[in-house]
Enzyme design. Structure first.
Site, mmCIF file in Angstrom:
data_model
loop_
_atom_site.group_PDB
_atom_site.id
_atom_site.type_symbol
_atom_site.label_atom_id
_atom_site.label_comp_id
_atom_site.label_asym_id
_atom_site.label_seq_id
_atom_site.Cartn_x
_atom_site.Cartn_y
_atom_site.Cartn_z
ATOM 1 N N LYS A 8 0.844 -1.203 0.000
ATOM 2 C CA LYS A 8 0.000 0.000 0.000
ATOM 3 C C LYS A 8 0.877 1.250 0.000
ATOM 4 C CE LYS A 8 0.678 1.419 4.490
ATOM 5 N NZ LYS A 8 1.680 2.429 4.779
ATOM 6 N N ALA A 29 10.405 -2.644 6.009
ATOM 7 C CA ALA A 29 10.630 -1.395 6.769
ATOM 8 C C ALA A 29 10.599 -0.189 5.838
ATOM 9 C CB ALA A 29 11.952 -1.457 7.541
ATOM 10 N N SER A 51 2.172 -6.183 7.230
ATOM 11 C CA SER A 51 0.728 -6.147 7.508
ATOM 12 C C SER A 51 -0.061 -6.900 6.441
ATOM 13 C CB SER A 51 0.231 -4.697 7.554
ATOM 14 O OG SER A 51 0.869 -4.009 8.599
ATOM 15 N N ASP A 69 -2.313 -1.442 10.640
ATOM 16 C CA ASP A 69 -2.558 -1.366 9.186
ATOM 17 C C ASP A 69 -3.222 -2.616 8.616
ATOM 18 O OD1 ASP A 69 -1.433 1.105 8.909
ATOM 19 O OD2 ASP A 69 0.485 0.393 8.094
ATOM 20 N N LEU A 82 5.416 0.446 3.268
ATOM 21 C CA LEU A 82 4.539 -0.124 2.236
ATOM 22 C C LEU A 82 3.671 -1.246 2.816
ATOM 23 C CD1 LEU A 82 7.182 -0.296 -0.663
ATOM 24 C CD2 LEU A 82 5.364 1.401 -0.397
ATOM 25 N N GLY A 108 4.360 -4.171 4.086
ATOM 26 C CA GLY A 108 4.666 -5.544 3.668
ATOM 27 C C GLY A 108 4.298 -6.571 4.732
HETATM 28 O O1 C5P Z 1 0.257 -1.088 15.007
HETATM 29 P P1 C5P Z 1 1.663 -1.393 14.616
HETATM 30 O O2 C5P Z 1 2.237 -2.579 15.332
HETATM 31 O O3 C5P Z 1 1.876 -1.475 13.143
HETATM 32 O O4 C5P Z 1 2.504 -0.125 15.086
HETATM 33 C C1 C5P Z 1 3.897 -0.148 15.258
HETATM 34 C C2 C5P Z 1 4.274 0.978 16.190
HETATM 35 O O5 C5P Z 1 4.025 2.244 15.560
HETATM 36 C C3 C5P Z 1 3.461 1.022 17.474
HETATM 37 O O6 C5P Z 1 4.063 0.244 18.458
HETATM 38 C C4 C5P Z 1 3.464 2.478 17.845
HETATM 39 O O7 C5P Z 1 4.669 2.803 18.481
HETATM 40 C C5 C5P Z 1 3.487 3.177 16.491
HETATM 41 N N1 C5P Z 1 2.151 3.610 16.044
HETATM 42 C C6 C5P Z 1 1.581 4.745 16.614
HETATM 43 N N2 C5P Z 1 0.347 5.155 16.208
HETATM 44 C C7 C5P Z 1 -0.319 4.492 15.232
HETATM 45 C C8 C5P Z 1 0.239 3.341 14.640
HETATM 46 C C9 C5P Z 1 1.486 2.928 15.073
HETATM 47 O O8 C5P Z 1 2.176 5.385 17.488
HETATM 48 N N3 C5P Z 1 -1.514 4.927 14.836
#
Ligand code: C5P
Length: 302
Positions: free
Chosen positions: A17, A115, A122, A155, A118, A120
């Site tokens: 994405k 990293a 998720s 995501d 994009l 990947g």
């Molecule tokens: O949800 P996900 O595991 O992809 O997020 C990775 C990290 O990115 C979270 O641990 C958080 O620190 C940060 N994050 C955030 N706010 C969001 C999405 C992610 O602070 N809306």
């Protein structure tokens, strides 16, 4: 997601994405950030295959598809292996929730840069949930899978939809958008990735938040220059402070005749909007020769 099933094996093509718009509305008590983002799936795919077994174990193998090197001699980022991989965690969580006794052999072919903003990881997790639901005959609804997905990453629920969407909350509340045409674009993943958590830690919520409404209108009307002008990513200044690649890619895209450009998600990839498929291929060839990372000519997929 493109799902195929034959001889008991489920195969899913999982798209990447890009974020055409990403606003940070505030920091929440749980440590996450409240976002409003316009995401679109793009036609760069990982392939996940799922073969159920009676043994009860989850086996996971991952390989990188043959792709051009990042261009500067550095090795690509490492993939999380075994039970750390989001694919395995997704399948294990579904198995636990649905009290499934059977196991499965999972094989992932990676093409989406890691990293890179994009999604990947998720999309692979969403693909794993879809494949496991089908392969184990669980018949889970998209709502049920989305709920499990949201526990694993912000995501992931987006990938149960079929096209562009505005995502709110942590990113897990998905409002699908209809009536948007295909956008051609070029995405570049530089040799070094960025950690989502680090970029969010360094970002500043908007004092005066922008809205994606004008961008959605411009896209619906096919006004590509306006779409390009309205691209917005509030995480970009934070990412620029963490990686020199972001400003470098911005400069490279500034030199090109694209409708507009922006970082995707929390970086480190960067993309530009092109006029048509041929334009995207031309821009990707120019960027590919500049040793700044892997360049993809691609398009949104709906
Ligand atoms: O949800 P996900 O595991 O992809 O997020 C990775 C990290 O990115 C979270 O641990 C958080 O620190 C940060 N994050 C955030 N706010 C969001 C999405 C992610 O602070 N809306």
């Amino acid at each position: 997601m493109i799902v195929r099933s034959a001889a008991g094996v489920v195969e899913v093509l999982a798209p990447a994405k890009v974020n055409l718009f990403l606003e940070i509305l505030g920091k929440r008590a749980d440590g996450y950030h409240e976002v409003e983002t316009l995401m679109a799936p793009v036609a760069i795919y990982d392939t996940l295959s799922f073969q159920p077994n009676e043994g009860g174990s989850i086996e996971f193998a991952c390989e990188r598809a043959l792709v051009a090197s990042p261009g500067d001699g550095t090795a690509p980022a490492a993939l999380p292996e075994g039970s750390d991989n989001l694919v395995v965690r997704a399948v294990e969580l579904l198995r636990q929730r649905k009290a499934v006794a059977r196991g499965a052999a999972l094989r992932l072919i990676k093409r989406i840069p890691i990293a890179a903003g994009l999604a990947g990881g998720s999309t692979d997790a969403a693909a794993a949930l879809i494949a496991a639901s089908l392969g184990w005959g669980l018949h889970c609804s998209p709502a049920e899978l989305s709920e499990i997905a949201a526990e694993l990453g912000s995501d992931i629920p987006f990938f149960f939809g079929r096209g562009p969407a505005i995502c709110r909350g942590r990113g897990e509340r998905v409002e699908p958008l209809a009536g948007l045409g295909r956008l051609h674009l070029v995405a570049v993943a530089p040799p070094a990735g960025l950690s989502t958590a680090e970029v969010f830690r360094a970002c500043r919520p908007a004092a005066q938040p922008c809205s994606p409404a004008s961008l959605v209108q411009a896209w619906a009307a096919g006004r590509l220059d306006e779409v390009g002008r309205l691209l917005h990513n509030r995480l970009q200044p934070a990412a620029e402070g963490l990686s020199p690649w972001i400003a470098r890619l911005k400069r490279e895209f500034d030199r090109l005749n694209v409708c507009g450009h922006s970082m995707s998600g929390s970086g480190s990839s960067y993309f530009g909007i092109c006029r048509h498929a041929r334009h995207a291929r031309r821009v990707a060839a120019i960027l590919g020769a500049r040793r700044i990372g892997r360049a993809f000519a691609t398009a949104t997929c709906h």
